[in-house]
Design an enzyme around this catalytic site. Sequence first.
Site, mmCIF file in Angstrom:
data_model
loop_
_atom_site.group_PDB
_atom_site.id
_atom_site.type_symbol
_atom_site.label_atom_id
_atom_site.label_comp_id
_atom_site.label_asym_id
_atom_site.label_seq_id
_atom_site.Cartn_x
_atom_site.Cartn_y
_atom_site.Cartn_z
ATOM 1 N N ASP A 1 9.361 8.727 -6.950
ATOM 2 C CA ASP A 1 8.381 7.626 -6.618
ATOM 3 C C ASP A 1 9.219 6.213 -6.208
ATOM 4 O OD1 ASP A 1 6.996 9.615 -7.611
ATOM 5 O OD2 ASP A 1 6.127 8.485 -8.998
ATOM 6 N N ASP B 1 4.013 9.233 -5.594
ATOM 7 C CA ASP B 1 2.783 9.144 -6.224
ATOM 8 C C ASP B 1 1.897 8.926 -5.272
ATOM 9 O OD1 ASP B 1 2.078 8.974 -9.041
ATOM 10 O OD2 ASP B 1 1.561 6.893 -8.957
ATOM 11 N N HIS C 1 -2.433 8.799 -4.921
ATOM 12 C CA HIS C 1 -3.629 8.589 -5.545
ATOM 13 C C HIS C 1 -4.832 8.475 -4.387
ATOM 14 C CE1 HIS C 1 -1.704 8.608 -9.485
ATOM 15 N NE2 HIS C 1 -1.155 7.504 -9.267
ATOM 16 N N HIS D 1 -8.958 6.618 -8.091
ATOM 17 C CA HIS D 1 -8.354 7.421 -9.184
ATOM 18 C C HIS D 1 -8.525 7.247 -10.657
ATOM 19 C CE1 HIS D 1 -4.710 9.668 -11.067
ATOM 20 N NE2 HIS D 1 -5.419 10.433 -10.265
ATOM 21 N N HIS E 1 -2.743 1.410 -7.583
ATOM 22 C CA HIS E 1 -1.511 1.723 -6.763
ATOM 23 C C HIS E 1 -1.327 2.825 -6.170
ATOM 24 C CE1 HIS E 1 -1.285 3.906 -10.600
ATOM 25 N NE2 HIS E 1 0.113 4.614 -10.110
ATOM 26 N N LYS F 1 2.148 13.795 -5.395
ATOM 27 C CA LYS F 1 1.481 14.432 -6.877
ATOM 28 C C LYS F 1 0.410 13.132 -7.257
ATOM 29 C CE LYS F 1 5.030 11.887 -9.190
ATOM 30 N NZ LYS F 1 4.642 10.747 -9.772
ATOM 31 N N CYS G 1 7.382 8.367 -14.868
ATOM 32 C CA CYS G 1 7.471 9.548 -13.961
ATOM 33 C C CYS G 1 8.768 10.244 -14.132
ATOM 34 C CB CYS G 1 7.079 9.160 -12.607
ATOM 35 S SG CYS G 1 5.443 8.832 -12.460
HETATM 36 C C1 VGL Z 1 4.284 5.838 -12.417
HETATM 37 C C2 VGL Z 1 2.673 4.647 -13.625
HETATM 38 C C3 VGL Z 1 1.712 5.257 -13.023
HETATM 39 C C4 VGL Z 1 5.557 6.234 -12.162
HETATM 40 C C5 VGL Z 1 3.127 6.350 -11.673
HETATM 41 O O1 VGL Z 1 6.005 6.522 -10.935
HETATM 42 O O2 VGL Z 1 6.687 6.010 -13.312
HETATM 43 N N1 VGL Z 1 3.892 5.116 -13.334
HETATM 44 N N2 VGL Z 1 2.080 6.073 -11.822
HETATM 45 ZN ZN ZN Z 2 0.129 6.484 -10.360
#
Ligand code: VGL
Ligand code: ZN
Length: 203
Positions: free
Chosen positions: A13, A51, A53, A57, A86, A111, A156
Amino acid sequence: MDHAGDEAILVIDVQNDFCPGGALAVPGGDEVVPRINRMVRNFPVRVFTQDWHPAGHGSFASAHPGHAPFDMVEMAYGPQVLWPDHCVQGTDGADFHEDLHVEPADMILRKGFRPEIDSYSAFFENDQTTPTGLEGYLRNRGVTHVTLAGLATDFCVAWSALDAARLGFGVTVRLSACRAIDLEGSLDAALADLRAAGVELEP
Ligand code: VGL
Ligand code: ZN
């Protein structure tokens, strides 16, 4: 350091929304980019995650009237932190950091695309049963050990590392190539969980 043919790097990510100026900025998030660029070439198998979404979401506070970002709520699958909007599919925020070398990636795994389930881990969604397919990919390629780097250490990266350990992979987290959100002690809790799971924490 060179790595044997059974080793993968999982770059988690490294996207604009998790870097300074982004919607869910992780302090120092952009600092991981040059480190990761140097690490990746040493691994024969390279997976980058994104990430990803849909708008609205279920992990977004904006989808829960009366709630603010960083509140906890109970979802069908258990407790869930609510985040600012995000990494919405197709937006600049969801793009990889512009200095990240993505060309060496063998696989880019997206994901968090199911509207009702978040997915911190690269292996399972947050219900901890819906697989992303990554386990099969890695096993098909003969991978037995994974090294993780990226964002965020305590969400993550940690959830991916814990799942990898539970699935029987050897697991290393390179902490100097990760940065944390650190929500109310979440970093210390994640590091304790990682150690307890036998994950190797390297500088
Ligand atoms: C993440 C919060 C929400 C991450 C992703 O990549 O750690 N944290 N979505
Ligand atoms: Zn996320």
